[in-house]
Design an enzyme around this catalytic site. Sequence first.
Site, PDB file in Angstrom:
ATOM      1  N   SER A  19       0.719  -1.183  -0.081  1.00  0.00           N
ATOM      2  CA  SER A  19      -0.105  -0.018  -0.036  1.00  0.00           C
ATOM      3  C   SER A  19       0.956   1.224   0.075  1.00  0.00           C
ATOM      4  O   SER A  19       1.897   1.455   0.587  1.00  0.00           O
ATOM      5  CB  SER A  19      -0.970   0.009   1.218  1.00  0.00           C
ATOM      6  OG  SER A  19      -1.843  -1.021   1.323  1.00  0.00           O
ATOM      7  N   VAL A  92      -7.192   6.285  -0.226  1.00  0.00           N
ATOM      8  CA  VAL A  92      -8.382   5.426  -0.039  1.00  0.00           C
ATOM      9  C   VAL A  92      -8.996   5.697  -1.453  1.00  0.00           C
ATOM     10  O   VAL A  92      -9.046   6.873  -1.806  1.00  0.00           O
ATOM     11  CB  VAL A  92      -9.226   5.600   0.804  1.00  0.00           C
ATOM     12  CG1 VAL A  92     -10.699   5.019   0.637  1.00  0.00           C
ATOM     13  CG2 VAL A  92      -8.862   5.453   2.321  1.00  0.00           C
ATOM     14  N   TYR A 157      -9.013   3.657 -16.932  1.00  0.00           N
ATOM     15  CA  TYR A 157      -9.439   4.179 -15.607  1.00  0.00           C
ATOM     16  C   TYR A 157     -10.714   4.805 -15.615  1.00  0.00           C
ATOM     17  O   TYR A 157     -11.200   4.747 -14.369  1.00  0.00           O
ATOM     18  CB  TYR A 157      -8.128   5.139 -15.295  1.00  0.00           C
ATOM     19  CG  TYR A 157      -7.991   5.701 -14.292  1.00  0.00           C
ATOM     20  CD1 TYR A 157      -7.459   4.760 -13.243  1.00  0.00           C
ATOM     21  CD2 TYR A 157      -8.117   7.051 -13.541  1.00  0.00           C
ATOM     22  CE1 TYR A 157      -7.355   4.915 -11.813  1.00  0.00           C
ATOM     23  CE2 TYR A 157      -7.912   7.202 -12.414  1.00  0.00           C
ATOM     24  CZ  TYR A 157      -7.624   6.251 -11.499  1.00  0.00           C
ATOM     25  OH  TYR A 157      -7.153   6.628 -10.102  1.00  0.00           O
ATOM     26  N   LYS A 164     -11.060  11.286  -9.502  1.00  0.00           N
ATOM     27  CA  LYS A 164      -9.835  11.955  -9.343  1.00  0.00           C
ATOM     28  C   LYS A 164      -9.914  13.266  -9.348  1.00  0.00           C
ATOM     29  O   LYS A 164      -8.991  14.171  -8.848  1.00  0.00           O
ATOM     30  CB  LYS A 164      -8.770  11.087  -9.655  1.00  0.00           C
ATOM     31  CG  LYS A 164      -8.288   9.995  -9.134  1.00  0.00           C
ATOM     32  CD  LYS A 164      -7.939   9.712  -7.634  1.00  0.00           C
ATOM     33  CE  LYS A 164      -7.324   8.301  -7.448  1.00  0.00           C
ATOM     34  NZ  LYS A 164      -7.250   8.288  -5.872  1.00  0.00           N
ATOM     35  N   ILE A 193       1.850   1.944  -9.518  1.00  0.00           N
ATOM     36  CA  ILE A 193       2.404   1.226  -8.585  1.00  0.00           C
ATOM     37  C   ILE A 193       2.018  -0.319  -8.347  1.00  0.00           C
ATOM     38  O   ILE A 193       0.440  -0.111  -8.326  1.00  0.00           O
ATOM     39  CB  ILE A 193       2.582   1.873  -7.178  1.00  0.00           C
ATOM     40  CG1 ILE A 193       3.312   3.137  -7.182  1.00  0.00           C
ATOM     41  CG2 ILE A 193       3.186   0.999  -6.155  1.00  0.00           C
ATOM     42  CD1 ILE A 193       3.534   3.805  -5.911  1.00  0.00           C
ATOM     43  N   LEU A 196      -2.109  -3.898  -3.835  1.00  0.00           N
ATOM     44  CA  LEU A 196      -3.212  -4.853  -3.900  1.00  0.00           C
ATOM     45  C   LEU A 196      -4.573  -4.422  -4.694  1.00  0.00           C
ATOM     46  O   LEU A 196      -4.978  -5.211  -5.422  1.00  0.00           O
ATOM     47  CB  LEU A 196      -3.929  -4.800  -2.399  1.00  0.00           C
ATOM     48  CG  LEU A 196      -4.645  -6.224  -1.738  1.00  0.00           C
ATOM     49  CD1 LEU A 196      -3.676  -7.257  -2.107  1.00  0.00           C
ATOM     50  CD2 LEU A 196      -5.107  -5.784  -0.361  1.00  0.00           C
TER      51      LEU A 196
HETATM   52  P1  NAD Z   1      -4.316  -0.393  -1.617  1.00  0.00           P
HETATM   53  O1  NAD Z   1      -5.400  -1.328  -2.193  1.00  0.00           O
HETATM   54  O2  NAD Z   1      -3.292  -0.651  -0.817  1.00  0.00           O
HETATM   55  O3  NAD Z   1      -4.944   0.905  -0.728  1.00  0.00           O
HETATM   56  C1  NAD Z   1      -6.430   1.345  -0.978  1.00  0.00           C
HETATM   57  C2  NAD Z   1      -7.064   1.382   0.207  1.00  0.00           C
HETATM   58  O4  NAD Z   1      -8.329   2.024   0.132  1.00  0.00           O
HETATM   59  C3  NAD Z   1      -6.943  -0.026   1.145  1.00  0.00           C
HETATM   60  O5  NAD Z   1      -6.549   0.179   2.395  1.00  0.00           O
HETATM   61  C4  NAD Z   1      -8.589  -0.136   1.148  1.00  0.00           C
HETATM   62  O6  NAD Z   1      -8.922  -0.724   2.452  1.00  0.00           O
HETATM   63  C5  NAD Z   1      -9.303   1.295   1.330  1.00  0.00           C
HETATM   64  N1  NAD Z   1     -10.571   1.478   1.025  1.00  0.00           N
HETATM   65  C6  NAD Z   1     -11.176   1.050  -0.080  1.00  0.00           C
HETATM   66  N2  NAD Z   1     -12.560   1.412   0.374  1.00  0.00           N
HETATM   67  C7  NAD Z   1     -12.659   1.665   1.494  1.00  0.00           C
HETATM   68  C8  NAD Z   1     -13.745   2.288   2.403  1.00  0.00           C
HETATM   69  N3  NAD Z   1     -15.027   2.127   1.876  1.00  0.00           N
HETATM   70  N4  NAD Z   1     -13.436   2.582   3.587  1.00  0.00           N
HETATM   71  C9  NAD Z   1     -12.417   2.548   4.085  1.00  0.00           C
HETATM   72  N5  NAD Z   1     -10.991   2.269   2.975  1.00  0.00           N
HETATM   73  C10 NAD Z   1     -11.250   1.795   1.846  1.00  0.00           C
HETATM   74  O7  NAD Z   1      -3.796   0.439  -2.957  1.00  0.00           O
HETATM   75  P2  NAD Z   1      -3.167   1.772  -3.471  1.00  0.00           P
HETATM   76  O8  NAD Z   1      -2.419   1.713  -4.568  1.00  0.00           O
HETATM   77  O9  NAD Z   1      -2.081   1.842  -2.257  1.00  0.00           O
HETATM   78  O10 NAD Z   1      -4.171   3.040  -3.070  1.00  0.00           O
HETATM   79  C11 NAD Z   1      -4.000   4.224  -2.368  1.00  0.00           C
HETATM   80  C12 NAD Z   1      -4.291   5.388  -2.978  1.00  0.00           C
HETATM   81  O11 NAD Z   1      -3.446   5.722  -3.894  1.00  0.00           O
HETATM   82  C13 NAD Z   1      -5.777   5.376  -3.802  1.00  0.00           C
HETATM   83  O12 NAD Z   1      -6.337   6.612  -3.586  1.00  0.00           O
HETATM   84  C14 NAD Z   1      -5.294   5.318  -5.339  1.00  0.00           C
HETATM   85  O13 NAD Z   1      -6.121   5.814  -6.202  1.00  0.00           O
HETATM   86  C15 NAD Z   1      -3.876   5.998  -5.071  1.00  0.00           C
HETATM   87  N6  NAD Z   1      -2.829   6.146  -6.180  1.00  0.00           N
HETATM   88  C16 NAD Z   1      -2.697   4.859  -6.518  1.00  0.00           C
HETATM   89  C17 NAD Z   1      -1.646   4.385  -7.432  1.00  0.00           C
HETATM   90  C18 NAD Z   1      -1.414   3.012  -7.792  1.00  0.00           C
HETATM   91  O14 NAD Z   1      -0.895   2.859  -9.093  1.00  0.00           O
HETATM   92  N7  NAD Z   1      -1.523   1.932  -7.275  1.00  0.00           N
HETATM   93  C19 NAD Z   1      -1.230   5.604  -8.363  1.00  0.00           C
HETATM   94  C20 NAD Z   1      -1.446   6.854  -8.083  1.00  0.00           C
HETATM   95  C21 NAD Z   1      -2.563   6.913  -6.974  1.00  0.00           C
HETATM   96  O1  0WE Z   2      -6.373   4.685  -8.579  1.00  0.00           O
HETATM   97  C1  0WE Z   2      -5.946   3.701  -8.842  1.00  0.00           C
HETATM   98  C2  0WE Z   2      -6.669   2.310  -8.469  1.00  0.00           C
HETATM   99  C3  0WE Z   2      -7.946   2.441  -7.661  1.00  0.00           C
HETATM  100  C4  0WE Z   2      -8.911   1.474  -7.650  1.00  0.00           C
HETATM  101  C5  0WE Z   2      -8.765   0.022  -7.712  1.00  0.00           C
HETATM  102  C6  0WE Z   2      -9.418  -0.775  -7.512  1.00  0.00           C
HETATM  103  C7  0WE Z   2      -9.204  -2.458  -8.022  1.00  0.00           C
HETATM  104  C8  0WE Z   2     -10.191  -3.178  -6.954  1.00  0.00           C
HETATM  105  C9  0WE Z   2     -10.099   1.751  -7.481  1.00  0.00           C
HETATM  106  N1  0WE Z   2     -11.265   0.882  -7.456  1.00  0.00           N
HETATM  107  C10 0WE Z   2     -10.818  -0.394  -7.705  1.00  0.00           C
HETATM  108  N2  0WE Z   2     -11.868  -1.552  -7.534  1.00  0.00           N
HETATM  109  C11 0WE Z   2     -11.500  -2.950  -7.453  1.00  0.00           C
HETATM  110  O2  0WE Z   2     -12.523  -3.461  -7.538  1.00  0.00           O
HETATM  111  N3  0WE Z   2      -4.910   3.721  -9.483  1.00  0.00           N
HETATM  112  C12 0WE Z   2      -4.240   4.930  -9.969  1.00  0.00           C
HETATM  113  C13 0WE Z   2      -4.158   2.440  -9.922  1.00  0.00           C
HETATM  114  C14 0WE Z   2      -4.574   2.094 -11.540  1.00  0.00           C
HETATM  115  O3  0WE Z   2      -6.035   1.549 -11.579  1.00  0.00           O
HETATM  116  C15 0WE Z   2      -6.273   1.330 -12.946  1.00  0.00           C
HETATM  117  C16 0WE Z   2      -5.255   2.020 -13.630  1.00  0.00           C
HETATM  118  C17 0WE Z   2      -4.085   2.206 -12.632  1.00  0.00           C
HETATM  119  C18 0WE Z   2      -2.751   2.788 -13.065  1.00  0.00           C
HETATM  120  C19 0WE Z   2      -7.445   0.859 -13.644  1.00  0.00           C
HETATM  121  C20 0WE Z   2      -7.310   1.206 -14.974  1.00  0.00           C
HETATM  122  C21 0WE Z   2      -6.262   1.582 -15.893  1.00  0.00           C
HETATM  123  C22 0WE Z   2      -5.249   1.942 -15.033  1.00  0.00           C
END
Ligand code: NAD
Ligand code: 0WE
Length: 258
Positions: A19, A92, A157, A164, A193, A196
């Site tokens: 995360s 989140v 996306y 966002k 990144i 999960l």
């Molecule tokens: P992650 O799955 O580790 O974290 C997502 C979190 O959201 C989890 O801890 C989950 O429990 C929480 N969540 C979802 N629904 C919820 C609810 N109803 N109540 C409380 N918590 C809830 O994934 P991550 O990639 O670390 O995502 C964290 C943030 O980073 C998100 O806002 C995501 O959009 C953003 N982000 C992710 C990426 C990527 O590529 N992974 C890139 C840019 C931004």
């Molecule tokens: O913000 C995100 C992902 C957030 C996210 C992820 C999930 C997977 C599980 C929101 N909702 C859900 N719902 C689920 O059921 N990112 C920036 C990572 C991400 O997500 C994508 C990306 C990238 C990058 C989705 C489509 C295309 C690219």
Amino acid sequence: MGLLDNKRALIVGVASNRSIAWGIAQAMHREGAELAFTYQNDKLRGRVEKFAAELDSEIVVPCDVAKDEEIQGVFDHLDDYWDGLDILIHSVAFAPKEQLDGDYLENVTRDGFLTAHEISSYSFAALGDASREMMKGRNGSMLTLSYIGAVRAMPNYNVMGVAKASLEANVRYMASSLGPEGIRVNAISAGPIKTLASSGISGMRDFLNHVEKVSPMRRNVTIDEVGNVAAFMCSDYASAITGEITYVDNGFNSIGMG
Ligand code: NAD
Ligand code: 0WE
């Protein structure tokens, strides 16, 4: 001497050791902050308690951001431990999985749209408002996580990009509301990144490969790199930065053609 000595941070969004919130928590702990954590549901409770213990924290509270009473409950609980709060980390996001694939207009539904906006954008305003009281008069700082899909149309996306965009506008309006109380509000827009949430997404690999190929630094970002910027943004060194979206993406947002 740490960047965040004597500061107290609430971390919302740890689900695994991948995360982004975990990268931020580790950086903040290293820089001297005292931490508290929330978990989304009972399935995650034990895991988050273990992560908290690793960073010398025993404050672990439930918070499904879809529930008003759980949001308020966090601060009622925190109030028993701490006489104030300096940092709120909101990491989140959620949209129903079937919304994150294929053509945007063909797949978007009223329900999917509302859920994405509620969990991914409104929740930051709700947590921000609930933090307000404990953050008063102590140079507080709130930080959320965004993605470039807020400002460019990216394949798959879809409705998350629209949510966002709302989250980034939320940052500016929250900064306006809270500035007079000395509280700053910012976002980090991180590159893709493997976490999960992102591992189950079709095409995530393509996003990661593309950034590796065309970004100025020719590589992807890590949760530690996001954590370091988060620590700075929530430190007193960033005291004049508010309402800002900072890219931590190896320069990907700045290029035209890779
Ligand atoms: P992650 O799955 O580790 O974290 C997502 C979190 O959201 C989890 O801890 C989950 O429990 C929480 N969540 C979802 N629904 C919820 C609810 N109803 N109540 C409380 N918590 C809830 O994934 P991550 O990639 O670390 O995502 C964290 C943030 O980073 C998100 O806002 C995501 O959009 C953003 N982000 C992710 C990426 C990527 O590529 N992974 C890139 C840019 C931004
Ligand atoms: O913000 C995100 C992902 C957030 C996210 C992820 C999930 C997977 C599980 C929101 N909702 C859900 N719902 C689920 O059921 N990112 C920036 C990572 C991400 O997500 C994508 C990306 C990238 C990058 C989705 C489509 C295309 C690219």
